[in-house]
Design a protein around this motif. Structure first.
Motif, PDB file in Angstrom:
ATOM      1  N   ALA A 263      10.414  23.384 -13.102  1.00  0.00           N
ATOM      2  CA  ALA A 263      10.844  24.097 -14.302  1.00  0.00           C
ATOM      3  C   ALA A 263      11.798  23.211 -15.089  1.00  0.00           C
ATOM      4  CB  ALA A 263      11.526  25.403 -13.923  1.00  0.00           C
ATOM      5  N   ILE A 264      11.600  23.172 -16.424  1.00  0.00           N
ATOM      6  CA  ILE A 264      12.447  22.369 -17.283  1.00  0.00           C
ATOM      7  C   ILE A 264      12.722  23.135 -18.560  1.00  0.00           C
ATOM      8  CG2 ILE A 264      10.451  21.164 -18.284  1.00  0.00           C
ATOM      9  CD1 ILE A 264      12.282  18.691 -18.587  1.00  0.00           C
ATOM     10  N   THR A 265      13.990  23.052 -19.048  1.00  0.00           N
ATOM     11  CA  THR A 265      14.376  23.692 -20.306  1.00  0.00           C
ATOM     12  C   THR A 265      15.073  22.646 -21.160  1.00  0.00           C
ATOM     13  OG1 THR A 265      14.704  25.811 -19.201  1.00  0.00           O
ATOM     14  CG2 THR A 265      15.709  25.543 -21.373  1.00  0.00           C
ATOM     15  N   THR A 266      14.611  22.593 -22.447  1.00  0.00           N
ATOM     16  CA  THR A 266      15.241  21.660 -23.390  1.00  0.00           C
ATOM     17  C   THR A 266      15.666  22.413 -24.620  1.00  0.00           C
ATOM     18  OG1 THR A 266      13.182  21.089 -24.530  1.00  0.00           O
ATOM     19  CG2 THR A 266      13.710  19.837 -22.532  1.00  0.00           C
ATOM     20  N   THR A 267      16.555  21.782 -25.439  1.00  0.00           N
ATOM     21  CA  THR A 267      17.028  22.438 -26.652  1.00  0.00           C
ATOM     22  C   THR A 267      17.315  21.396 -27.720  1.00  0.00           C
ATOM     23  OG1 THR A 267      18.666  23.974 -27.566  1.00  0.00           O
ATOM     24  CG2 THR A 267      19.448  22.386 -25.918  1.00  0.00           C
ATOM     25  N   PHE A 268      17.180  21.823 -28.975  1.00  0.00           N
ATOM     26  CA  PHE A 268      17.582  20.980 -30.103  1.00  0.00           C
ATOM     27  C   PHE A 268      17.725  21.856 -31.318  1.00  0.00           C
ATOM     28  CE2 PHE A 268      13.020  21.215 -30.242  1.00  0.00           C
ATOM     29  CZ  PHE A 268      12.681  21.250 -31.592  1.00  0.00           C
ATOM     30  N   THR A 269      18.476  21.366 -32.301  1.00  0.00           N
ATOM     31  CA  THR A 269      18.647  22.055 -33.581  1.00  0.00           C
ATOM     32  C   THR A 269      18.244  21.073 -34.676  1.00  0.00           C
ATOM     33  OG1 THR A 269      20.487  23.334 -32.709  1.00  0.00           O
ATOM     34  CG2 THR A 269      20.251  23.250 -35.106  1.00  0.00           C
ATOM     35  N   PRO A 270      17.046  21.249 -35.271  1.00  0.00           N
ATOM     36  CA  PRO A 270      16.596  20.281 -36.275  1.00  0.00           C
ATOM     37  C   PRO A 270      17.480  20.318 -37.513  1.00  0.00           C
ATOM     38  CG  PRO A 270      15.106  22.158 -36.147  1.00  0.00           C
ATOM     39  CD  PRO A 270      16.048  22.306 -35.013  1.00  0.00           C
ATOM     40  N   LEU A 271      17.686  19.122 -38.078  1.00  0.00           N
ATOM     41  CA  LEU A 271      18.496  18.996 -39.291  1.00  0.00           C
ATOM     42  C   LEU A 271      17.595  19.052 -40.514  1.00  0.00           C
ATOM     43  CD1 LEU A 271      20.782  16.046 -38.122  1.00  0.00           C
ATOM     44  CD2 LEU A 271      21.256  18.525 -38.010  1.00  0.00           C
ATOM     45  N   PRO A 272      18.144  19.449 -41.689  1.00  0.00           N
ATOM     46  CA  PRO A 272      17.314  19.424 -42.900  1.00  0.00           C
ATOM     47  C   PRO A 272      16.716  18.036 -43.156  1.00  0.00           C
ATOM     48  CG  PRO A 272      19.307  20.657 -43.290  1.00  0.00           C
ATOM     49  CD  PRO A 272      19.477  20.047 -41.952  1.00  0.00           C
ATOM     50  N   SER A 273      17.444  16.968 -42.745  1.00  0.00           N
ATOM     51  CA  SER A 273      16.935  15.601 -42.977  1.00  0.00           C
ATOM     52  C   SER A 273      15.764  15.282 -42.062  1.00  0.00           C
ATOM     53  CB  SER A 273      18.054  14.577 -42.755  1.00  0.00           C
ATOM     54  OG  SER A 273      18.549  14.675 -41.414  1.00  0.00           O
ATOM     55  N   GLU A 274      15.520  16.133 -41.033  1.00  0.00           N
ATOM     56  CA  GLU A 274      14.425  15.905 -40.086  1.00  0.00           C
ATOM     57  C   GLU A 274      13.206  16.745 -40.414  1.00  0.00           C
ATOM     58  OE1 GLU A 274      17.265  14.875 -36.238  1.00  0.00           O
ATOM     59  OE2 GLU A 274      16.490  16.911 -36.529  1.00  0.00           O
ATOM     60  N   ALA A 275      13.122  17.200 -41.677  1.00  0.00           N
ATOM     61  CA  ALA A 275      11.964  17.986 -42.090  1.00  0.00           C
ATOM     62  C   ALA A 275      10.704  17.150 -41.931  1.00  0.00           C
ATOM     63  CB  ALA A 275      12.123  18.456 -43.529  1.00  0.00           C
ATOM     64  N   GLY A 276       9.637  17.824 -41.454  1.00  0.00           N
ATOM     65  CA  GLY A 276       8.367  17.135 -41.251  1.00  0.00           C
ATOM     66  C   GLY A 276       7.891  17.311 -39.822  1.00  0.00           C
ATOM     67  N   PHE A 277       6.866  16.527 -39.407  1.00  0.00           N
ATOM     68  CA  PHE A 277       6.233  16.670 -38.098  1.00  0.00           C
ATOM     69  C   PHE A 277       6.835  15.679 -37.110  1.00  0.00           C
ATOM     70  CE2 PHE A 277       3.181  18.369 -41.087  1.00  0.00           C
ATOM     71  CZ  PHE A 277       2.730  19.523 -40.445  1.00  0.00           C
ATOM     72  N   HIS A 278       7.101  16.176 -35.879  1.00  0.00           N
ATOM     73  CA  HIS A 278       7.646  15.370 -34.798  1.00  0.00           C
ATOM     74  C   HIS A 278       6.926  15.757 -33.502  1.00  0.00           C
ATOM     75  CE1 HIS A 278      11.019  14.309 -37.486  1.00  0.00           C
ATOM     76  NE2 HIS A 278      10.955  15.587 -37.870  1.00  0.00           N
ATOM     77  N   VAL A 279       7.067  14.928 -32.478  1.00  0.00           N
ATOM     78  CA  VAL A 279       6.398  15.177 -31.200  1.00  0.00           C
ATOM     79  C   VAL A 279       7.457  15.263 -30.110  1.00  0.00           C
ATOM     80  CG1 VAL A 279       4.795  14.283 -29.460  1.00  0.00           C
ATOM     81  CG2 VAL A 279       4.279  14.032 -31.908  1.00  0.00           C
ATOM     82  N   VAL A 280       7.333  16.347 -29.285  1.00  0.00           N
ATOM     83  CA  VAL A 280       8.127  16.494 -28.075  1.00  0.00           C
ATOM     84  C   VAL A 280       7.176  16.303 -26.901  1.00  0.00           C
ATOM     85  CG1 VAL A 280       9.509  18.035 -26.649  1.00  0.00           C
ATOM     86  CG2 VAL A 280       9.820  18.011 -29.128  1.00  0.00           C
TER      87      VAL A 280
END
Length: 985
Positions: free
Chosen positions: A357-374
Motif C-alpha cells: 500500500a502506498i499513499t502520495t500527495t501533492f498540491t498543483p500550482l497554477p504555473s503547473e497547468a497542463g498534463f503531467h505523469v505520476v
C-alpha cells in the motif's frame, strides 16, 4: 413437480445418502419447492445445475477437469485495476438472464467470439445465478471453494449463494466482441433482502477497448453488503463459507484469485491471507487477462485513480492511494512512485507486503497547468523467479479555475427581472449553472416578488473545466402600496367608518391620512361631524421603492328627522287628536301619514270614529340618506261592559265553579262580585256553603274610561243529592238463587235514571222499581245502585256482601277397593261434597247409613252387581241423589274337554274361559303324550287351533294334556289348573 423414472429416483436416493459413485450423465429434476427444502436441510449433493427448459434444478455428475492442459503453479497473467466509470448500467439492449430463482442458471448462450481461459477457447457459456459464469455445464453450487479447485471451470466476479427470489435481477447482453453480465441489487438465500450486492462481469476476445486492448476480463463493483447465504453457514448474510472472487480452469493449476470474503468491513490482506471485508470491493475494478500464463504474475494494482486521465485543479490537495496485490501467496511487493513535473509531490506512506500500500500527495500550482505523469512501479520478490515489475502511469491534467467576484443588489419587489450574470465581478465564463438559496436549480434571472432573497451561486467548469463559483446576494424591499382609489357617499346620520376599509387592492396599514384641507386626520370618518371631500392615504416607500398614495372621495348628504315612535291611549269620548304632536322628539314638518291599513290619512284622529292601530309618519330624503319613518301607536279604551245576565244550577256535591263564564255577551274581565245580600264575593260558587240567589258582577271602564261602570248578574240554584235506599230478598241460598231487588229511594229523587250493578257482571241495569235476578254461580256479591235526580244530581249506595250464593249439594261418592272379591267384599263408601250436611245411603236394599262415610259387606260366593244410592241435602234444603253399580267379582275357570279343528267355524279352537283373572298373567301350555310342548301362549284371547306351534298341519287325533296358569284379581299369588283335551277330526 417433474416426474422421473425409478432409475432416476435410485440416483437421488444414492445422492441423499452420501454415496460416492455417480452414474455418468445421470439426471433427475426436482421441483423448486423440494429443492429449497433439501437445501435448507443440508441434504443436497454438491453439484446441481438449473434447467433452462423446465426452470427446475437438475442433478448431474460432476464435470471432469481438462486433461489436455499441463498443470502450472501460481496465477496466470494479470493486469491493472481500473475503478473509473467501470460500471455499465443495463439498458434496453440487455436481456433478463433468468427469472427470479435460487441456484438457477440461464440457457446456454452463444458467444460470437472466442473467450480464452488459460488456453481453453470457449464460444458458449452459462450465466449462473450464484455470481459466476461457466462453460461446459451450468452450476447450482452455492458454497464457494477457494481457487484453485478441481471440477469448476468458471469466471467468478462474486461466487456466493445469490437468491433473486427476494430481491434483484441478473441481466446480460452480447456484442460481437464482448459479453456483459450485471447482477443488480441481488439478495441472498433464503430470499433475504435486508442486504444486497451489485456487481458486473465483462469478458471479451482481448481486442475490445471497453476494458482495454490485451485484456479480456473485467470485474466491477458498486455497493457490496453481504457474503454468505444460510445454506452455507451464514447468519444474516455473513460468516460460514466465504465468497470467492477470481477465475478458475478447474485443473488445479490455472487460476487467479483476488480474495475471499465472509464479513462486513473494508479490511483486506491480499488474495491468500485471512478472509476479507466485503465492503473493500465497493467501487473497485479488476481488469486482467486470462489469455497468457507464466510461472509468475506481476503485481496487480488496485485503486480509484486508474483512469486514462485524472483532472485536478490548481490549489487543490490531491491524495493518491494505491494497493498492489502479489498474486502468489509467498511473494512480497515493494512500490516506488515519482512525479518530476510537480514541485511538491510527496510519498506519505509506503508499506511493502503481499498487498503493498502506498499513499502520495501533492498540491498543483497554477504555473503547473497542463498534463503531467505520476508513475507507480510495483516489483514482486521473484518467487517463483524472475521478479516482475508492474508500471502504472497516471496522467494528471491540472486546470486553473476562472476568476469570479461576488456581487449584490437590492431591488423593489415589483421591479423588472434582474440578470444576475451581469452583477458578477471578475471575468466569469458564460454557460455555467445557477443554484438558488434552497439548493434547487435556477435560471439566473431573478424575479422580484417571486424568487427568494439570499445567495445565488453561479458555477462553471462542472464536468470539464476546473470548477469555480461566484455568489450574487439578492435582497428585495417591499414596495409601498396605498391601495386603489375609492369613492363613497354618506348620510349625516350614518355611523362612523374606517377609511382604510374603503380602499381597493391590498393597501399596507402603515400610512397616514390628510383631509380635504390638507391637514392630517385620523382614519376614522364620522359623517355627523366631518365634511365631505377628498381624503388622501399615503405610504412612504423604502429605498429604492417610491412612495404611494390613494384617494377616497366622500360625498355627504343631510338626514331627515321624522321624530321617534310614540304611543297614546284615548277614551272613546276623547276630543280629536293632532297626530304629529303625539310623536316623540322633534320631527320635521311636511311628512305624510298612513293609517293602519296603508291608506293615506290626515293629521287629525277622532277616537269615536277612527280605527285604533299604528299610524306611520314618513319623510322623503335625498340619497344616500334614507327615507325615514316613525310610528304612533293609538289605542282606544272601550266603554265598560259587564255582559248579559246568566243562570247557574249546581248539585250540592259539585266542585267550586267560576261565575264569570256564566255571563253572556262578552263581558269585560277584572270586575267585582257581590252575593245576594250585597256582600263582596269571590268569582266562584261553592255549592257546599253558598246560598241560592242572584250574584252581581260590576265592572269599571278601562284606562282612560275609568269614570264609567256597568253591572250584570248570575242567578245560582243549588240542588240536593238523592238519598239512595234498596232491599234484597232473600240475601242467601244455593245456586241458582233468585233474588228480588226493591228500590226504596224517596220518589222525589226519582225521574231521571236508576242504574244497578249486581256484582256478578250484570251492570247498567236501569230499573227504578222492583225486579228479580238469578245468580247462577256461587259466591259473595256486592250490589250498587246509582240514582240521578231530575236536576242531574247523582249519588249511589253500595251494599257489601248483599247476596251470598252457595253451591248446591251433589251426591258424588266413591268406594274402595274398586270391586269386591271372594277374599275382600267389605267396601268403604265416601261422600265427596263438602257443602252437603245430611246423608242417606242405600246399599241395594240390604243396608243403609246416615254418615258421610259408611262400610258395607257384600256376598262373596258368586259374582254380583249391586246398586248403591246416596241422597244428600244442605242447610237451605237443596237436595241431590246418585246411584252407582258396585261389582263383586269371584274368580272362575271353565275348560272344554274336546274340540274339532276342521275349519267349519264351529268349535275350531281350544281356549279355556276364565273370569276374575289378570289378563297379563295368563299362561297356557299343550303337551303331547310324550310330554313335549306342542303349543304355548301368554295372550288370554289366543286359543290352540290344533297345529304344532312351529307350523305345519293339524296334529293327529287323540288326547293331549293342558296346563293353565292364572293370577286372580287383587291376588299376589298365581294358581295352576291341569287337564286333558281330545282333538277330534
Amino acid at each position: 413437480m417433474s416426474m422421473f423414472t425409478s432409475r432416476g429416483l435410485a440416483c437421488l436416493l444414492l445422492a441423499l445418502s452420501g454415496a460416492a459413485a455417480w452414474a455418468q450423465n445421470e439426471i433427475m429434476e426436482l421441483s423448486p419447492e423440494r429443492y429449497r427444502e433439501l437445501k435448507l436441510a443440508g441434504q443436497l449433493p454438491p453439484k446441481f445445475h438449473w434447467s433452462a427448459n423446465t426452470q427446475a434444478p437438475v442433478l448431474v455428475t460432476p464435470p471432469t477437469s481438462q486433461p489436455d492442459k499441463p498443470a502450472r503453479p501460481g496465477l496466470q497473467k494479470g493486469g491493472n485495476v481500473n475503478a473509473c466509470n467501470c460500471w455499465l448500467a443495463p439498458d434496453g439492449s440487455y436481456t433478463l438472464a433468468m427469472p427470479p430463482n435460487d441456484d438457477g442458471s440461464s440457457a446456454q448462450i452463444n458467444l460470437p467470439f472466442q473467450y480464452n481461459l488459460y488456453g481453453q477457447l470457449f464460444n458458449t457459456c452459462y450465466i449462473n445465478n450464484n455470481g459466476n459464469i461457466s462453460f461446459d455445464t451450468p452450476y447450482a453450487t452455492w458454497s464457494a471453494d477457494p481457487f484453485p479447485t478441481a471440477g469448476f471451470v468458471m469466471v467468478a466476479p462474486f461466487w456466493a449463494d445469490v437468491d433473486t427470489d427476494g430481491a434483484g435481477q441478473v441481466w446480460y447482453k452480447v456484442t460481437p466482441t464482448a459479453l456483459y453480465v450485471n447482477w443488480v441489487g441481488v439478495g441472498y438465500f433464503p430470499s433475504q433482502t435486508d442486504k444486497i450486492n451489485t456487481f458486473q462481469l465483462i469478458i471479451t476476445d482481448g481486442n475490445d477497448p471497453v476494458i482495454g486492448i490485451g485484456k479480456n476480463t473485467s470485474f466491477c463493483y458498486q455497493d457490496m453488503q453481504w457474503t454468505t447465504g444460510s445454506a452455507s453457514g451464514g447468519v444474516n448474510g455473513f460468516g460460514g463459507t466465504p465468497a470467492t472472487v477470481g477465475a478458475n480452469l478447474g485443473n488445479g493449476a490455472d487460476y487467479i484469485q483476488f480474495g475471499r470474503y465472509d464479513h462486513a468491513g473494508v479490511d483486506y490482506d491480499g488474495p491468500f491471507g485471512a478472509n476479507d471485508g466485503v465492503s473493500w470491493l465497493d467501487n473497485q475494478n479488476f481488469t486482467f487477462t486470462t489469455e497468457v500464463f507464466t510461472s509468475n504474475i506481476p503485481p496487480i494494482g488496485v485503486g480509484n485513480f486508474l483512469c486514462d486521465t485524472v483532472h485536478v485543479c490548481a490549489g487543490e490537495v490531491v491524495n493518491l492511494e494505491m494497493q498492489f496485490l502479489s498474486p502468489e501467496s509467498n511473494q512480497t511487493t515493494t512500490v516506488v512512485s515519482y512525479a518530476p513535473d510537480f514541485s511538491n509531490y510527496t510519498v506519505v506512506t509506503n508499506v511493502p507486503g503481499q498487498t503493498a500500500a502506498i499513499t502520495t500527495t501533492f498540491t498543483p500550482l497554477p504555473s503547473e497547468a497542463g498534463f503531467h505523469v505520476v508513475t507507480f512501479e510495483a516489483t514482486d520478490s521473484g518467487d517463483p523467479p524472475p521478479a516482475l515489475t508492474s508500471t502504472y502511469n497516471i496522467v494528471i491534467d491540472v486546470e486553473v479555475a476562472t476568476n469570479m467576484e461576488p456581487g449584490d443588489t437590492t431591488v423593489c419587489d415589483n421591479s423588472a427581472p434582474v440578470d444576475m450574470y451581469s452583477l458578477l465581478g471578475g471575468s466569469p465564463l458564460p454557460g455555467g449553472t445557477w443554484t438558488a438559496p434552497d439548493g434547487t436549480a435556477h435560471s439566473g434571472t431573478f424575479l422580484p416578488g417571486e424568487d427568494a432573497d439570499g445567495a445565488y451561486v453561479y458555477a462553471v467548469g462542472n464536468g470539464g473545466n476546473c470548477p469555480n463559483t461566484g455568489v450574487i446576494t439578492m435582497t428585495t424591499v417591499g414596495h409601498a402600496d396605498a391601495g386603489d382609489d375609492a369613492a363613497q357617499a354618506y348620510c349625516s346620520s350614518d355611523a362612523a367608518v374606517d377609511l382604510f376599509t374603503l380602499l381597493g387592492g391590498a393597501p399596507q396599514n402603515t400610512g397616514t391620512w390628510t383631509g380635504p384641507g390638507g391637514s392630517a386626520v385620523s382614519s376614522t370618518y364620522d359623517p355627523a361631524t366631518d365634511a365631505g371631500g377628498a381624503y388622501v392615504y399615503t405610504i412612504t416607500g423604502t429605498t429604492p421603492c417610491p412612495s404611494d398614495a390613494a384617494t377616497v372621495q366622500i360625498t355627504l348628504q343631510q338626514a331627515v328627522d321624522p321624530g321617534s315612535d310614540g304611543a297614546i291611549t284615548l277614551c272613546t269620548d276623547a276630543a280629536p287628536l293632532t297626530l304629529v304632536d303625539a310623536l316623540n322628539g322633534n320631527p320635521d314638518a311636511g311628512g305624510a301619514w298612513t293609517a293602519p291599513g296603508g291608506a293615506a290619512f290626515g293629521n287629525s284622529f277622532s277616537a269615536a270614529t277612527d280605527a285604533p292601530g299604528v299610524y306611520t309618519y314618513t319623510l322623503t330624503a335625498v340619497l344616500p340618506c334614507p327615507t325615514l319613518s316613525s310610528t304612533l301607536n293609538i289605542a282606544v279604551d272601550p266603554l265598560p261592559h259587564a255582559g248579559e245576565d246568566g243562570e247557574l244550577a249546581l248539585c250540592a256535591d259539585a266542585a267550586t265553579t267560576a261565575l264569570f263564564p256564566n255571563l253572556t255577551g262578552d263581558p269585560d274581565a277584572g270586575g267585582i262580585w257581590q252575593d245576594p245580600n250585597g256582600m263582596a264575593h269571590a268569582d266562584a260558587i261553592n255549592p257546599a256553603s253558598d246560598v241560592t240567589g242572584p250574584y252581581s258582577y260590576i265592572v269599571n271602564g278601562p284606562g282612560t274610561c275609568q269614570h264609567l261602570s256597568d253591572e250584570a248578574s248570575v242567578n245560582v240554584v243549588v240542588n240536593p243529592l238523592p238519598v239512595v235506599a234498596f232491599t234484597v230478598e232473600p240475601d242467601s241460598g244455593c245456586d241458582p238463587l233468585t233474588v228480588i231487588f226493591t228500590n226504596t229511594t224517596d220518589p222525589v229523587f226519582i225521574g231521571n235514571s236508576c242504574v244497578w250493578d249486581l256484582g256478578d257482571g250484570t251492570t247498567g241495569l236501569g230499573e227504578c222499581g222492583t225486579f228479580e235476578h238469578v245468580y247462577q254461580e256461587a259466591g259473595w256479591y256486592n250490589v250498587n245502585l246509582t240514582i240521578t235526580t231530575p236536576e242531574g244530581c247523582t249519588d249511589h249506595r253500595i251494599l257489601q256482601g248483599a247476596v251470598l250464593v252457595e253451591p248446591a249439594p251433589t251426591a258424588d261418592f266413591y268406594w274402595t277397593p274398586e270391586f269386591g272379591t271372594d277374599e275382600n267384599s267389605n267396601l268403604l263408601f265416601l261422600a265427596e261434597d263438602p257443602h252437603a250436611s245430611i246423608f242417606h245411603w242405600d246399599f241395594a236394599g240390604m243396608d243403609s247409613s246416615d254418615q258421610r262415610q259408611a262400610h258395607h259387606l257384600f256376598p262373596n260366593t258368586i259374582d254380583g252387581e249391586y246398586e248403591v244410592c246416596l241422597h244428600v241435602s244442605d242447610r237451605y234444603g237443596c237436595v241431590d241423589s246418585l246411584c252407582q253399580v258396585v261389582n263383586v267379582v269371584i274368580p272362575a275357570v271353565f275348560v272344554p274337554n274336546a274340540f274339532t279343528p276342521n275349519g267349519d267355524g264351529v268349535n275350531d279352537t281350544f281356549r279355556p274361559q276364565v273370569r276374575g283373572m289378570e289378563a297379563e298373567e295368563h299362561e297356557l301350555y299343550i303337551f303331547d303324550r310324550w310330554g313335549q310342548v306342542v303349543f304355548s301362549t301368554r295372550e288370554a284371547a289366543q286359543g290352540w287351533d290344533g297345529a304344532h306351534q312351529n307350523g305345519g298341519e293339524i296334529l293327529p287325533q287323540g288326547v293331549y294334556n293342558w296346563r293353565l296358569i292364572e293370577r286372580p284379581f287383587r291376588s299376589s299369588d298365581k294358581k295352576e289348573w291341569f287337564g286333558t283335551i281330545t282333538l277330534l277330526k
